[in-house]
Write an enzyme that holds these catalytic residues in place. Structure first.
Site, PDB file in Angstrom:
ATOM      1  N   GLU A  27       5.970   8.035 -20.331  1.00 39.43           N
ATOM      2  CA  GLU A  27       5.133   7.594 -21.461  1.00 39.43           C
ATOM      3  C   GLU A  27       4.091   8.650 -21.799  1.00 39.43           C
ATOM      4  O   GLU A  27       3.753   8.848 -22.968  1.00 39.43           O
ATOM      5  CB  GLU A  27       4.492   6.237 -21.127  1.00 39.43           C
ATOM      6  CG  GLU A  27       5.539   5.118 -21.182  1.00 39.43           C
ATOM      7  CD  GLU A  27       5.247   3.908 -20.316  1.00 39.43           C
ATOM      8  OE1 GLU A  27       4.108   3.752 -19.833  1.00 39.43           O
ATOM      9  OE2 GLU A  27       6.184   3.111 -20.092  1.00 39.43           O
ATOM     10  N   ASN A  86       2.638   0.600 -11.011  1.00 40.35           N
ATOM     11  CA  ASN A  86       1.964   1.236 -12.141  1.00 40.35           C
ATOM     12  C   ASN A  86       1.555   0.126 -13.101  1.00 40.35           C
ATOM     13  O   ASN A  86       2.398  -0.421 -13.810  1.00 40.35           O
ATOM     14  CB  ASN A  86       2.944   2.229 -12.807  1.00 40.35           C
ATOM     15  CG  ASN A  86       2.382   2.840 -14.068  1.00 40.35           C
ATOM     16  OD1 ASN A  86       1.194   2.678 -14.387  1.00 40.35           O
ATOM     17  ND2 ASN A  86       3.222   3.558 -14.793  1.00 40.35           N
ATOM     18  N   HIS A 126       4.432  10.878 -16.067  1.00 45.92           N
ATOM     19  CA  HIS A 126       5.154   9.656 -16.447  1.00 45.92           C
ATOM     20  C   HIS A 126       5.762   9.867 -17.839  1.00 45.92           C
ATOM     21  O   HIS A 126       5.162  10.503 -18.700  1.00 45.92           O
ATOM     22  CB  HIS A 126       4.200   8.457 -16.452  1.00 45.92           C
ATOM     23  CG  HIS A 126       4.917   7.157 -16.575  1.00 45.92           C
ATOM     24  ND1 HIS A 126       5.345   6.667 -17.787  1.00 45.92           N
ATOM     25  CD2 HIS A 126       5.315   6.262 -15.637  1.00 45.92           C
ATOM     26  CE1 HIS A 126       5.971   5.520 -17.591  1.00 45.92           C
ATOM     27  NE2 HIS A 126       5.968   5.246 -16.293  1.00 45.92           N
ATOM     28  N   SER A 167      12.779  -0.793 -14.375  1.00 43.70           N
ATOM     29  CA  SER A 167      13.211  -2.197 -14.328  1.00 43.70           C
ATOM     30  C   SER A 167      13.571  -2.672 -12.920  1.00 43.70           C
ATOM     31  O   SER A 167      14.510  -3.455 -12.740  1.00 43.70           O
ATOM     32  CB  SER A 167      14.375  -2.440 -15.302  1.00 43.70           C
ATOM     33  OG  SER A 167      13.964  -2.164 -16.635  1.00 43.70           O
ATOM     34  N   LYS A 196      -0.133   0.324 -15.699  1.00 43.12           N
ATOM     35  CA  LYS A 196      -0.195   0.804 -17.093  1.00 43.12           C
ATOM     36  C   LYS A 196      -1.470   0.292 -17.781  1.00 43.12           C
ATOM     37  O   LYS A 196      -2.481   0.090 -17.125  1.00 43.12           O
ATOM     38  CB  LYS A 196       1.065   0.400 -17.850  1.00 43.12           C
ATOM     39  CG  LYS A 196       2.332   0.832 -17.120  1.00 43.12           C
ATOM     40  CD  LYS A 196       3.543   0.790 -17.990  1.00 43.12           C
ATOM     41  CE  LYS A 196       4.786   1.071 -17.170  1.00 43.12           C
ATOM     42  NZ  LYS A 196       5.970   1.224 -17.986  1.00 43.12           N
ATOM     43  N   GLU A 252      12.824   8.391 -12.805  1.00 45.20           N
ATOM     44  CA  GLU A 252      12.708   7.281 -13.744  1.00 45.20           C
ATOM     45  C   GLU A 252      13.486   7.594 -15.021  1.00 45.20           C
ATOM     46  O   GLU A 252      12.944   8.212 -15.947  1.00 45.20           O
ATOM     47  CB  GLU A 252      11.239   7.053 -14.108  1.00 45.20           C
ATOM     48  CG  GLU A 252      10.373   6.693 -12.921  1.00 45.20           C
ATOM     49  CD  GLU A 252       9.199   5.815 -13.329  1.00 45.20           C
ATOM     50  OE1 GLU A 252       9.050   4.745 -12.748  1.00 45.20           O
ATOM     51  OE2 GLU A 252       8.464   6.194 -14.259  1.00 45.20           O
ATOM     52  N   GLY A 258      11.079  -0.423 -18.504  1.00 41.74           N
ATOM     53  CA  GLY A 258      10.605  -1.538 -19.315  1.00 41.74           C
ATOM     54  C   GLY A 258      11.674  -2.177 -20.183  1.00 41.74           C
ATOM     55  O   GLY A 258      11.359  -2.944 -21.093  1.00 41.74           O
TER      56      GLY A 258
HETATM   57  C1  PEP Z   1       7.344   2.644 -14.997  1.00 41.77           C
HETATM   58  O1  PEP Z   1       6.781   2.623 -16.081  1.00 41.77           O
HETATM   59  O2  PEP Z   1       7.062   3.512 -14.165  1.00 41.77           O
HETATM   60  C2  PEP Z   1       8.354   1.627 -14.754  1.00 41.77           C
HETATM   61  C3  PEP Z   1       9.238   1.851 -13.827  1.00 41.77           C
HETATM   62  O3  PEP Z   1       8.312   0.488 -15.537  1.00 41.77           O
HETATM   63  P1  PEP Z   1       9.250  -0.818 -15.388  1.00 41.77           P
HETATM   64  O4  PEP Z   1       9.310  -1.150 -13.916  1.00 41.77           O
HETATM   65  O5  PEP Z   1       8.540  -1.866 -16.168  1.00 41.77           O
HETATM   66  O6  PEP Z   1      10.581  -0.469 -15.918  1.00 41.77           O
END
Ligand code: PEP
Length: 253
Positions: free
Chosen positions: A96, A9, A94, A213, A11, A166, A172
């Site tokens: 976000e 992703n 997601h 992460s 973003k 997630e 993040g």
């Molecule tokens: C995400 O936003 O789907 C995600 C998993 O981000 P990160 O890997 O940066 O934690």
């Protein structure tokens, strides 16, 4: 046997030119891991250019969101048909989008249905916040997101659904969930609602990814878990070496 899937992703990162450069770097690095389904999700504006680089390659392209209406006066939105012109996948729900852009469970459900109807594979995200986790609400939250998000779908449609677990507190932050903890949530809170809605065979055949992460250094711990079928990767998907290491870890699962 569930084929591992690793999706990046990107973003709100990379101009179109930068996204094309990243796709050119990734293509030779990851194209040969045949046992793994590989997807990248650039911004809407970069999708056509990236799709052009990756056409005829084993790397799929996905959008990071989609609207549920087919066309009309929805300023700023992109329809499933428009996404389908360039993509095979779409991320929906997601955290976000849920936290910053008001995506409710009901909207997630409408988007999932609209995306499936046009023939996209949906990666539907679920996961609890830190506060929900610390107050023991993980099951309640994930169960609600699963039930509401998948409401009204058929077992047949579930063939084109992938779930991404997630935990919001792991996204993040550099603070990944433990592999065992993520596996337990998937096994105990994510597959059971699918079993209740669509039956045991569906709940065992739908792929469930972990996201939060994930890096080249920790990916293999997650992929060693029996209920984790791949990863949705944010930050590390922008780093070719890291993303390649994650794909490689998934291929030796
Ligand atoms: C995400 O936003 O789907 C995600 C998993 O981000 P990160 O890997 O940066 O934690």
């Amino acid at each position: 046997m569930r084929k591992p899937l690793v999706a990046g992703n990107w973003k709100m990162n990379k101009t179109s030119a930068q996204a094309v450069a990243l796709a050119h770097e990734l293509l030779p690095a990851i194209k040969n891991f045949d046992q793994v389904e590989k997807v990248v999700c650039p911004t809407f504006l970069s999708i056509p250019a990236v799709a052009n680089v990756l056409k005829d390659s084993p790397i799929g392209v996905g959008a990071q969101d989609v609207y549920f209406e087919a066309s009309g006066a929805h300023t700023g939105e992109v329809s499933p048909e428009m996404v389908k012109e360039f993509c095979q996948y779409v991320i929906i729900g997601h955290s976000e989008r849920r936290a910053r852009f008001g995506d409710t469970d009901e909207m997630v459900n409408k988007k999932v249905k609209a995306a499936l109807a046009i023939g996209l594979t949906v990666i539907m995200c679920v996961g609890e916040t830190l506060a929900e986790n610390e107050s023991g609400k993980t099951k309640e939250v994930v169960d609600r997101q699963m039930n509401e998000g998948l409401r009204g779908l058929s077992a047949e449609q579930m063939k084109n659904v992938v779930i991404a677990y997630e935990p919001v507190w792991a996204i993040g932050t550099g603070r990944a969930a433990s592999a065992e903890g993520a596996n337990a949530v998937i096994k105990d809170f994510i597959r059971p609602p699918m079993k209740a809605m669509f039956g045991d065979a569906v709940s065992q055949s739908v792929r469930v990814l972990y996201g939060g992460s994930v890096t080249g250094a920790n990916a293999s711990e997650f992929f060693a878990q029996p209920d984790i079928d791949g990863a949705l990767v944010g930050g590390a998907s922008l780093k070719p070496l890291d993303f390649t290491a994650i794909v490689q870890a998934a291929s030796s699962r």
